[in-house]
Design a protein around this motif. Sequence first.
Motif, PDB file in Angstrom:
ATOM      1  N   ALA A   1      40.694  33.842 105.118  1.00 28.14           N
ATOM      2  CA  ALA A   1      41.361  32.542 105.157  1.00 28.14           C
ATOM      3  C   ALA A   1      40.663  31.456 104.343  1.00 28.14           C
ATOM      4  O   ALA A   1      40.740  30.288 104.666  1.00 28.14           O
ATOM      5  N   GLY A   2      39.966  31.838 103.293  1.00 25.45           N
ATOM      6  CA  GLY A   2      39.343  30.855 102.418  1.00 25.45           C
ATOM      7  C   GLY A   2      38.002  30.325 102.881  1.00 25.45           C
ATOM      8  O   GLY A   2      37.414  29.472 102.228  1.00 25.45           O
ATOM      9  N   PHE A   3      37.501  30.811 103.994  1.00 28.46           N
ATOM     10  CA  PHE A   3      36.205  30.350 104.496  1.00 28.46           C
ATOM     11  C   PHE A   3      35.081  31.015 103.699  1.00 28.46           C
ATOM     12  O   PHE A   3      35.141  32.210 103.418  1.00 28.46           O
ATOM     13  N   GLN A   4      34.057  30.235 103.371  1.00 27.03           N
ATOM     14  CA  GLN A   4      32.911  30.775 102.656  1.00 27.03           C
ATOM     15  C   GLN A   4      32.112  31.737 103.525  1.00 27.03           C
ATOM     16  O   GLN A   4      31.679  32.776 103.075  1.00 27.03           O
ATOM     17  N   ASN A   5      31.884  31.365 104.791  1.00 22.21           N
ATOM     18  CA  ASN A   5      31.111  32.192 105.717  1.00 22.21           C
ATOM     19  C   ASN A   5      32.027  32.723 106.808  1.00 22.21           C
ATOM     20  O   ASN A   5      32.692  31.949 107.481  1.00 22.21           O
ATOM     21  N   HIS A   6      32.022  34.024 106.962  1.00 16.66           N
ATOM     22  CA  HIS A   6      32.832  34.655 108.001  1.00 16.66           C
ATOM     23  C   HIS A   6      32.138  35.938 108.433  1.00 16.66           C
ATOM     24  O   HIS A   6      31.205  36.402 107.774  1.00 16.66           O
ATOM     25  N   GLN A   7      32.592  36.491 109.534  1.00 16.50           N
ATOM     26  CA  GLN A   7      32.074  37.784 109.983  1.00 16.50           C
ATOM     27  C   GLN A   7      33.146  38.532 110.752  1.00 16.50           C
ATOM     28  O   GLN A   7      34.046  37.940 111.334  1.00 16.50           O
TER      29      GLN A   7
ATOM     30  N   ALA B   1      33.401  23.929 107.947  1.00 18.37           N
ATOM     31  CA  ALA B   1      32.542  23.022 107.187  1.00 18.37           C
ATOM     32  C   ALA B   1      31.596  22.250 108.105  1.00 18.37           C
ATOM     33  O   ALA B   1      30.494  21.876 107.706  1.00 18.37           O
ATOM     34  N   SER B   2      32.009  22.014 109.342  1.00 20.50           N
ATOM     35  CA  SER B   2      31.160  21.284 110.295  1.00 20.50           C
ATOM     36  C   SER B   2      30.078  22.181 110.906  1.00 20.50           C
ATOM     37  O   SER B   2      29.229  21.706 111.643  1.00 20.50           O
ATOM     38  N   GLY B   3      30.122  23.500 110.624  1.00 18.87           N
ATOM     39  CA  GLY B   3      29.108  24.415 111.116  1.00 18.87           C
ATOM     40  C   GLY B   3      29.502  25.226 112.328  1.00 18.87           C
ATOM     41  O   GLY B   3      28.823  26.181 112.680  1.00 18.87           O
ATOM     42  N   GLY B   4      30.596  24.871 112.994  1.00 19.07           N
ATOM     43  CA  GLY B   4      31.056  25.634 114.157  1.00 19.07           C
ATOM     44  C   GLY B   4      31.846  26.860 113.739  1.00 19.07           C
ATOM     45  O   GLY B   4      32.380  26.929 112.639  1.00 19.07           O
ATOM     46  N   TRP B   5      31.898  27.835 114.635  1.00 17.51           N
ATOM     47  CA  TRP B   5      32.650  29.053 114.363  1.00 17.51           C
ATOM     48  C   TRP B   5      34.059  28.924 114.911  1.00 17.51           C
ATOM     49  O   TRP B   5      34.245  28.485 116.044  1.00 17.51           O
TER      50      TRP B   5
END
Length: 184
Positions: free
Chosen positions: A83-89, A163-167
């Motif tokens: 979904a366009g997120f830089q960080n995911h898992q 972007a705010s750091g939350g998952w």
Amino acid sequence: MKGLRRSALMVFLLLLLMNFNNCGVYETPTQTASDFTSLSCQSETDCVTESNLNLKIEILPQDNFPVNSALEAFNIGGNCNEAGFQNHQISWQLLLNGVIVRHSGMLMRGKTWNTTCVNGKYRLFVDLASTGEDPVDRRGLKYGAGAGRAAYDLRVEISAQSASGGWVRNTSQGGTKTITLVPL
């Protein structure tokens, strides 16, 4: 002899037709790239809007996954959208009767086993042998010290860091999928 001549003639005609070139003129394009002024993207990444609603995961196979009695570990994968997120898992949980008995964040074989989405695909490693955090030997879908075997559920989820750091997660529209592991 007559059949050989006919075959040779067919091959010759096929070769002649394959080398035919169309000498007509190309049609003038009706639109060029500059005609699409409604797009305001400066680069490919500018057009991606991060949204947890677009976090999607699919497990292949989509139904049951058969497990033989000697299976100690396996890989399983499928399709995904980060979904366009830089960080995911992408993480997994192994459930027995609705209770989580093992998950990809546990230390197994010296590391944890969360993964990521790469080009719309992912692959997970699931270890069923006993570990320090879960000493039960689950090889072949055993459920205790004896030789009894049972069906387990494997739940897979994709989550991303905003972007705010939350998952963020998408638990209601395809961000979490479950299949059943069944003893063979």
